[in-house]
Design a protein around this motif. Structure first.
Motif, PDB file in Angstrom:
ATOM      1  N   MET A  30       0.837  -1.188   0.000  1.00 41.25           N
ATOM      2  CA  MET A  30       0.000   0.000   0.000  1.00 41.25           C
ATOM      3  C   MET A  30       0.874   1.240   0.000  1.00 41.25           C
ATOM      4  N   GLY A  31       0.319   2.317  -0.512  1.00 44.42           N
ATOM      5  CA  GLY A  31       1.096   3.548  -0.577  1.00 44.42           C
ATOM      6  C   GLY A  31       0.263   4.775  -0.294  1.00 44.42           C
ATOM      7  N   TRP A  32       0.951   5.829   0.065  1.00 43.22           N
ATOM      8  CA  TRP A  32       0.359   7.157   0.166  1.00 43.22           C
ATOM      9  C   TRP A  32       0.925   8.010  -0.956  1.00 43.22           C
ATOM     10  N   PHE A  33       0.053   8.839  -1.509  1.00 45.23           N
ATOM     11  CA  PHE A  33       0.412   9.725  -2.605  1.00 45.23           C
ATOM     12  C   PHE A  33      -0.183  11.094  -2.291  1.00 45.23           C
ATOM     13  N   ARG A  34       0.304  12.122  -2.949  1.00 41.36           N
ATOM     14  CA  ARG A  34      -0.259  13.449  -2.709  1.00 41.36           C
ATOM     15  C   ARG A  34      -0.239  14.259  -3.993  1.00 41.36           C
ATOM     16  N   GLN A  35      -1.155  15.209  -4.044  1.00 39.21           N
ATOM     17  CA  GLN A  35      -1.241  16.091  -5.196  1.00 39.21           C
ATOM     18  C   GLN A  35      -1.445  17.515  -4.716  1.00 39.21           C
ATOM     19  N   ALA A  36      -0.463  18.344  -5.008  1.00 38.30           N
ATOM     20  CA  ALA A  36      -0.543  19.750  -4.670  1.00 38.30           C
ATOM     21  C   ALA A  36      -1.213  20.507  -5.820  1.00 38.30           C
ATOM     22  N   PRO A  37      -1.779  21.674  -5.548  1.00 40.68           N
ATOM     23  CA  PRO A  37      -2.440  22.438  -6.605  1.00 40.68           C
ATOM     24  C   PRO A  37      -1.525  22.685  -7.797  1.00 40.68           C
ATOM     25  N   GLY A  38      -2.003  22.361  -8.979  1.00 36.24           N
ATOM     26  CA  GLY A  38      -1.246  22.613 -10.199  1.00 36.24           C
ATOM     27  C   GLY A  38      -0.118  21.634 -10.464  1.00 36.24           C
ATOM     28  N   LYS A  39      -0.042  20.594  -9.646  1.00 29.52           N
ATOM     29  CA  LYS A  39       1.040  19.618  -9.811  1.00 29.52           C
ATOM     30  C   LYS A  39       0.484  18.224 -10.037  1.00 29.52           C
ATOM     31  N   GLU A  40       1.340  17.334 -10.529  1.00 26.44           N
ATOM     32  CA  GLU A  40       0.970  15.947 -10.717  1.00 26.44           C
ATOM     33  C   GLU A  40       0.938  15.237  -9.362  1.00 26.44           C
TER      34      GLU A  40
ATOM     35  N   THR B 135       1.707  20.802   1.830  1.00 27.31           N
ATOM     36  CA  THR B 135       0.307  21.097   1.533  1.00 27.31           C
ATOM     37  C   THR B 135      -0.128  20.404   0.248  1.00 27.31           C
ATOM     38  N   ALA B 136      -1.172  19.597   0.360  1.00 25.76           N
ATOM     39  CA  ALA B 136      -1.647  18.808  -0.785  1.00 25.76           C
ATOM     40  C   ALA B 136      -2.882  18.019  -0.354  1.00 25.76           C
ATOM     41  N   VAL B 137      -3.513  17.404  -1.330  1.00 29.15           N
ATOM     42  CA  VAL B 137      -4.519  16.381  -1.044  1.00 29.15           C
ATOM     43  C   VAL B 137      -3.788  15.040  -1.009  1.00 29.15           C
ATOM     44  N   TYR B 138      -3.991  14.299   0.057  1.00 27.22           N
ATOM     45  CA  TYR B 138      -3.304  13.025   0.254  1.00 27.22           C
ATOM     46  C   TYR B 138      -4.257  11.870  -0.050  1.00 27.22           C
ATOM     47  N   TYR B 139      -3.730  10.895  -0.772  1.00 26.99           N
ATOM     48  CA  TYR B 139      -4.488   9.726  -1.181  1.00 26.99           C
ATOM     49  C   TYR B 139      -3.740   8.453  -0.808  1.00 26.99           C
ATOM     50  N   CYS B 140      -4.491   7.383  -0.593  1.00 25.70           N
ATOM     51  CA  CYS B 140      -3.863   6.077  -0.461  1.00 25.70           C
ATOM     52  C   CYS B 140      -4.323   5.211  -1.625  1.00 25.70           C
ATOM     53  N   ASN B 141      -3.528   4.200  -1.909  1.00 29.38           N
ATOM     54  CA  ASN B 141      -3.858   3.235  -2.952  1.00 29.38           C
ATOM     55  C   ASN B 141      -2.891   2.074  -2.806  1.00 29.38           C
ATOM     56  N   THR B 142      -3.063   1.051  -3.590  1.00 24.41           N
ATOM     57  CA  THR B 142      -2.057   0.012  -3.635  1.00 24.41           C
ATOM     58  C   THR B 142      -0.778   0.627  -4.207  1.00 24.41           C
ATOM     59  N   ASP B 143       0.341   0.007  -3.955  1.00 21.36           N
ATOM     60  CA  ASP B 143       1.584   0.618  -4.448  1.00 21.36           C
ATOM     61  C   ASP B 143       1.658   0.602  -5.970  1.00 21.36           C
ATOM     62  N   SER B 144       0.833  -0.225  -6.616  1.00 20.75           N
ATOM     63  CA  SER B 144       0.753  -0.190  -8.074  1.00 20.75           C
ATOM     64  C   SER B 144      -0.389   0.693  -8.564  1.00 20.75           C
ATOM     65  N   GLN B 145      -1.078   1.327  -7.628  1.00 25.18           N
ATOM     66  CA  GLN B 145      -2.132   2.299  -7.934  1.00 25.18           C
ATOM     67  C   GLN B 145      -3.208   1.708  -8.843  1.00 25.18           C
ATOM     68  N   ASN B 146      -3.630   0.477  -8.555  1.00 26.34           N
ATOM     69  CA  ASN B 146      -4.564  -0.189  -9.451  1.00 26.34           C
ATOM     70  C   ASN B 146      -5.989  -0.273  -8.913  1.00 26.34           C
ATOM     71  N   GLN B 147      -6.277   0.468  -7.839  1.00 26.19           N
ATOM     72  CA  GLN B 147      -7.628   0.533  -7.313  1.00 26.19           C
ATOM     73  C   GLN B 147      -8.191   1.929  -7.555  1.00 26.19           C
ATOM     74  N   PRO B 148      -9.517   2.069  -7.580  1.00 18.80           N
ATOM     75  CA  PRO B 148     -10.099   3.408  -7.763  1.00 18.80           C
ATOM     76  C   PRO B 148      -9.630   4.354  -6.663  1.00 18.80           C
ATOM     77  N   TRP B 149      -9.320   5.560  -7.034  1.00 16.19           N
ATOM     78  CA  TRP B 149      -8.864   6.541  -6.058  1.00 16.19           C
ATOM     79  C   TRP B 149     -10.024   6.982  -5.159  1.00 16.19           C
ATOM     80  N   GLY B 150      -9.723   7.153  -3.883  1.00 16.51           N
ATOM     81  CA  GLY B 150     -10.701   7.691  -2.948  1.00 16.51           C
ATOM     82  C   GLY B 150     -10.767   9.194  -3.064  1.00 16.51           C
ATOM     83  N   PRO B 151     -11.531   9.822  -2.166  1.00 17.96           N
ATOM     84  CA  PRO B 151     -11.699  11.275  -2.235  1.00 17.96           C
ATOM     85  C   PRO B 151     -10.473  12.058  -1.784  1.00 17.96           C
ATOM     86  N   GLY B 152      -9.570  11.397  -1.064  1.00 15.01           N
ATOM     87  CA  GLY B 152      -8.405  12.097  -0.536  1.00 15.01           C
ATOM     88  C   GLY B 152      -8.745  12.903   0.705  1.00 15.01           C
ATOM     89  N   THR B 153      -7.720  13.381   1.369  1.00 17.19           N
ATOM     90  CA  THR B 153      -7.905  14.240   2.533  1.00 17.19           C
ATOM     91  C   THR B 153      -6.953  15.426   2.408  1.00 17.19           C
TER      92      THR B 153
END
Length: 117
Positions: free
Chosen positions: A36-46, A93-111
Protein backbone atom coordinates in the motif's frame (compact mmCIF):
# COMPACT_ATOMS: atom_id res chain seq x y z
CA UNK A 1 -12.13 -4.18 -5.97
CA UNK A 2 -11.34 -2.21 -2.86
CA UNK A 3 -12.88 1.06 -1.73
CA UNK A 4 -10.46 3.47 -0.10
CA UNK A 5 -11.39 6.39 2.15
CA UNK A 6 -8.80 8.76 3.54
CA UNK A 7 -9.24 10.91 6.65
CA UNK A 8 -7.31 12.88 9.23
CA UNK A 9 -6.27 15.90 7.20
CA UNK A 10 -6.60 19.46 8.36
CA UNK A 11 -4.94 22.81 8.83
CA UNK A 12 -1.75 22.83 10.86
CA UNK A 13 1.12 25.24 11.45
CA UNK A 14 4.58 24.50 10.15
CA UNK A 15 6.34 22.12 12.51
CA UNK A 16 3.12 20.47 13.54
CA UNK A 17 1.90 16.91 13.11
CA UNK A 18 -1.02 15.05 11.61
CA UNK A 19 -1.94 11.41 11.36
CA UNK A 20 -3.76 10.30 8.24
CA UNK A 21 -5.83 7.14 8.02
CA UNK A 22 -6.83 5.07 5.03
CA UNK A 23 -9.74 2.69 5.54
CA UNK A 24 -10.25 -0.08 3.02
CA UNK A 25 -13.62 -1.70 2.52
CA UNK A 26 -15.04 -4.22 0.14
CA UNK A 27 -12.88 -7.25 -0.34
CA UNK A 28 -10.38 -7.33 2.55
CA UNK A 29 -7.19 -5.95 1.11
CA UNK A 30 -5.02 -8.32 3.02
CA UNK A 31 -6.28 -11.10 0.80
CA UNK A 32 -4.67 -9.34 -2.14
CA UNK A 33 -1.31 -9.43 -0.38
CA UNK A 34 -0.91 -5.88 -1.55
CA UNK A 35 1.65 -3.31 -0.80
CA UNK A 36 0.00 0.00 0.00
CA UNK A 37 1.10 3.55 -0.58
CA UNK A 38 0.36 7.16 0.17
CA UNK A 39 0.41 9.73 -2.61
CA UNK A 40 -0.26 13.45 -2.71
CA UNK A 41 -1.24 16.09 -5.20
CA UNK A 42 -0.54 19.75 -4.67
CA UNK A 43 -2.44 22.44 -6.61
CA UNK A 44 -1.25 22.61 -10.20
CA UNK A 45 1.04 19.62 -9.81
CA UNK A 46 0.97 15.95 -10.72
CA UNK A 47 0.16 13.36 -8.08
CA UNK A 48 3.38 12.10 -6.52
CA UNK A 49 4.54 9.19 -4.42
CA UNK A 50 4.98 9.79 -0.68
CA UNK A 51 5.44 6.43 1.03
CA UNK A 52 4.81 2.71 0.58
CA UNK A 53 4.64 -0.34 2.83
CA UNK A 54 4.73 -4.03 2.02
CA UNK A 55 1.82 -6.32 2.92
CA UNK A 56 3.66 -7.65 5.96
CA UNK A 57 4.75 -4.18 7.01
CA UNK A 58 8.32 -5.38 7.02
CA UNK A 59 9.56 -2.88 4.49
CA UNK A 60 8.80 0.79 3.96
CA UNK A 61 10.01 3.33 1.42
CA UNK A 62 9.71 7.11 1.38
CA UNK A 63 10.11 9.97 -1.00
CA UNK A 64 13.27 11.91 -0.23
CA UNK A 65 11.20 14.98 0.59
CA UNK A 66 9.47 13.26 3.54
CA UNK A 67 12.14 10.84 4.72
CA UNK A 68 12.75 11.14 8.43
CA UNK A 69 9.52 13.08 8.99
CA UNK A 70 6.75 10.72 7.84
CA UNK A 71 6.05 7.15 8.94
CA UNK A 72 3.75 4.71 7.16
CA UNK A 73 2.19 1.78 9.00
CA UNK A 74 -0.66 -0.67 8.58
CA UNK A 75 -2.86 -3.10 10.44
CA UNK A 76 -4.32 -5.74 8.13
CA UNK A 77 -6.75 -6.91 10.82
CA UNK A 78 -8.29 -3.42 10.74
CA UNK A 79 -7.94 -2.92 6.99
CA UNK A 80 -6.23 0.38 7.73
CA UNK A 81 -3.07 2.15 6.65
CA UNK A 82 -1.76 5.23 8.47
CA UNK A 83 0.63 8.03 7.65
CA UNK A 84 2.14 9.82 10.64
CA UNK A 85 3.41 13.20 9.50
CA UNK A 86 5.73 15.18 11.76
CA UNK A 87 7.66 18.42 11.28
CA UNK A 88 5.25 19.47 8.59
CA UNK A 89 6.30 22.12 6.08
CA UNK A 90 4.23 24.39 3.84
CA UNK A 91 5.49 22.32 0.87
CA UNK A 92 3.59 19.35 2.32
CA UNK A 93 0.31 21.10 1.53
CA UNK A 94 -1.65 18.81 -0.78
CA UNK A 95 -4.52 16.38 -1.04
CA UNK A 96 -3.30 13.03 0.25
CA UNK A 97 -4.49 9.73 -1.18
CA UNK A 98 -3.86 6.08 -0.46
CA UNK A 99 -3.86 3.24 -2.95
CA UNK A 100 -2.06 0.01 -3.63
CA UNK A 101 1.58 0.62 -4.45
CA UNK A 102 0.75 -0.19 -8.07
CA UNK A 103 -2.13 2.30 -7.93
CA UNK A 104 -4.56 -0.19 -9.45
CA UNK A 105 -7.63 0.53 -7.31
CA UNK A 106 -10.10 3.41 -7.76
CA UNK A 107 -8.86 6.54 -6.06
CA UNK A 108 -10.70 7.69 -2.95
CA UNK A 109 -11.70 11.28 -2.24
CA UNK A 110 -8.41 12.10 -0.54
CA UNK A 111 -7.91 14.24 2.53
CA UNK A 112 -6.70 17.84 2.43
CA UNK A 113 -3.59 18.77 4.36
CA UNK A 114 -2.77 22.45 4.64
CA UNK A 115 0.38 23.62 6.38
CA UNK A 116 0.63 27.31 7.18
CA UNK A 117 3.94 29.10 7.57
Amino acid sequence: QVQLVESGGGLVQAGGSLRLSCAASGRAFSTYVMGMGWFRQAPGKEREFVARITWSGGRTDYADSVKGRFTISRDNTKNTVWLQMNSLKPDDTAVYYCNTDSQNQPWGPGTQVTVSS
